[in-house]
Scaffold this active site. Structure first.
Site, PDB file in Angstrom:
ATOM      1  CE  LYS A 148      38.922  45.900  44.345  1.00 55.87           C
ATOM      2  NZ  LYS A 148      38.200  46.879  45.209  1.00 55.87           N
ATOM      3  CE1 TYR A 171      34.115  48.149  41.664  1.00 55.68           C
ATOM      4  CE2 TYR A 171      36.004  48.787  40.335  1.00 55.68           C
ATOM      5  CZ  TYR A 171      35.441  47.990  41.323  1.00 55.68           C
ATOM      6  OH  TYR A 171      36.201  47.038  41.971  1.00 55.68           O
ATOM      7  NE  ARG A 216      37.885  43.008  49.914  1.00 56.32           N
ATOM      8  CZ  ARG A 216      36.636  42.972  49.461  1.00 56.32           C
ATOM      9  NH1 ARG A 216      35.648  42.512  50.210  1.00 56.32           N
ATOM     10  NH2 ARG A 216      36.368  43.402  48.241  1.00 56.32           N
ATOM     11  CG  ASN A 241      38.975  46.388  48.826  1.00 57.42           C
ATOM     12  OD1 ASN A 241      39.310  46.448  47.651  1.00 57.42           O
ATOM     13  ND2 ASN A 241      37.713  46.345  49.205  1.00 57.42           N
ATOM     14  CG  HIS A 287      35.104  43.437  42.417  1.00 58.25           C
ATOM     15  ND1 HIS A 287      34.126  44.200  42.996  1.00 58.25           N
ATOM     16  CD2 HIS A 287      34.506  42.705  41.445  1.00 58.25           C
ATOM     17  CE1 HIS A 287      32.969  43.953  42.379  1.00 58.25           C
ATOM     18  NE2 HIS A 287      33.185  43.054  41.426  1.00 58.25           N
ATOM     19  CD  GLU A 302      30.709  42.364  38.976  1.00 59.44           C
ATOM     20  OE1 GLU A 302      30.351  43.366  39.601  1.00 59.44           O
ATOM     21  OE2 GLU A 302      31.412  41.456  39.486  1.00 59.44           O
TER      22      GLU A 302
HETATM   23  P1  CMP Z   1      34.674  46.390  45.539  1.00 59.61           P
HETATM   24  O1  CMP Z   1      34.205  45.055  45.987  1.00 59.61           O
HETATM   25  O2  CMP Z   1      35.623  46.436  44.418  1.00 59.61           O
HETATM   26  O3  CMP Z   1      33.380  47.271  45.152  1.00 59.61           O
HETATM   27  C1  CMP Z   1      33.363  48.670  45.250  1.00 59.61           C
HETATM   28  C2  CMP Z   1      34.603  49.195  45.879  1.00 59.61           C
HETATM   29  O4  CMP Z   1      34.519  50.518  46.344  1.00 59.61           O
HETATM   30  C3  CMP Z   1      34.925  48.403  47.123  1.00 59.61           C
HETATM   31  O5  CMP Z   1      35.337  47.117  46.775  1.00 59.61           O
HETATM   32  C4  CMP Z   1      35.958  49.270  47.790  1.00 59.61           C
HETATM   33  O6  CMP Z   1      37.268  48.999  47.347  1.00 59.61           O
HETATM   34  C5  CMP Z   1      35.560  50.658  47.291  1.00 59.61           C
HETATM   35  N1  CMP Z   1      35.111  51.475  48.415  1.00 59.61           N
HETATM   36  C6  CMP Z   1      34.082  51.250  49.223  1.00 59.61           C
HETATM   37  N2  CMP Z   1      34.002  52.221  50.162  1.00 59.61           N
HETATM   38  C7  CMP Z   1      35.021  53.070  49.912  1.00 59.61           C
HETATM   39  C8  CMP Z   1      35.482  54.257  50.530  1.00 59.61           C
HETATM   40  N3  CMP Z   1      34.859  54.775  51.593  1.00 59.61           N
HETATM   41  N4  CMP Z   1      36.570  54.867  50.014  1.00 59.61           N
HETATM   42  C9  CMP Z   1      37.194  54.351  48.915  1.00 59.61           C
HETATM   43  N5  CMP Z   1      36.794  53.221  48.300  1.00 59.61           N
HETATM   44  C10 CMP Z   1      35.728  52.593  48.793  1.00 59.61           C
END
Ligand code: CMP
Length: 140
Positions: free
Chosen positions: A11, A51, A104, A114, A117, A128
C-alpha cells in the site's frame, strides 16, 4: 495442500517509506513465489471499484482515498496454501493485534495505513488477480 495464487497489494504508506523490497522478501522467505508484480497508481474510481465490498463501511472514503494517494505494488503470490500463508505473513489487520515478525507488526502505521492487502479466500483471490492482471502477465 494445493498450490494457490493470491493477490497482494503493497500500500501507499509502504511504498512511500521505500519498504517494497523488505515486504517482498518476507513473502519469498515464507516460500511464496512472486509470479507477477507491477507498480501503479490507482485512480479514486479504481480504488472504489476494487474495495466495492466495503462500500457501506464508515471507513470506505478514507480507505479508497488512501489507496489512491500514492503508488502501490500489486503482486500475485504463488505457493502451497498461498491465501492463508500470505495472511499469516501479513498479520492481523490492526497492527496492534499483529503477531511479532509479521509485515503489519513491523511496518504498519495504523489499521487504515496497514502496509499490505491480501485476498481473504481463493475465490476472492481469483477475482482480485483478474482485476489487475491478464493471464499473459502471470509467469510461474
Ligand atoms: P485490507 O486488507 O486492505 O481490506 C480492507 C481494508 O480496510 C483493511 O485492509 C484496512 O486497511 C481497512 N480498514 C479496516 N478497518 C478500518 C478502520 N476502522 N478504519 C480505516 N480503515 C480500515
Amino acid at each position: 495442500m494445493a498450490i494457490e495464487r493470491t493477490l497482494s497489494i503493497i500500500k501507499p504508506d509502504a511504498t512511500r517509506r521505500n519498504l517494497t523490497g523488505k515486504i517482498a522478501a518476507k513473502f519469498e522467505e515464507a516460500g511464496l513465489r512472486i509470479v507477477a508484480s507491477k507498480r501503479i497508481q490507482l485512480t479514486l474510481a479504481q480504488a472504489q471499484q476494487f474495495y466495492a465490498v466495503h462500500s457501506a463501511r464508515p471507513f470506505f472514503g478514507e480507505l479508497t482515498e488512501f489507496m489512491a494517494s500514492g503508488p502501490v505494488v500489486v503482486q500475485v503470490l504463488e505457493g502451497e496454501g498461498a491465501v492463508l500463508k500470505n495472511r499469516e505473513v501479513m498479520g492481523a489487520t490492526n497492527p496492534k493485534d499483529a503477531a511479532p515478525g509479521t509485515v503489519r507488526a513491523e511496518f504498519a502505521e495504523s489499521v487504515g495505513e496497514n502496509s499490505v492487502h491480501g485476498s481473504d479466500a481463493p475465490e476472492t483471490a481469483a477475482e482480485e488477480i483478474a482485476f489487475f492482471f491478464s493471464g499473459l502477465e502471470l509467469v510461474g
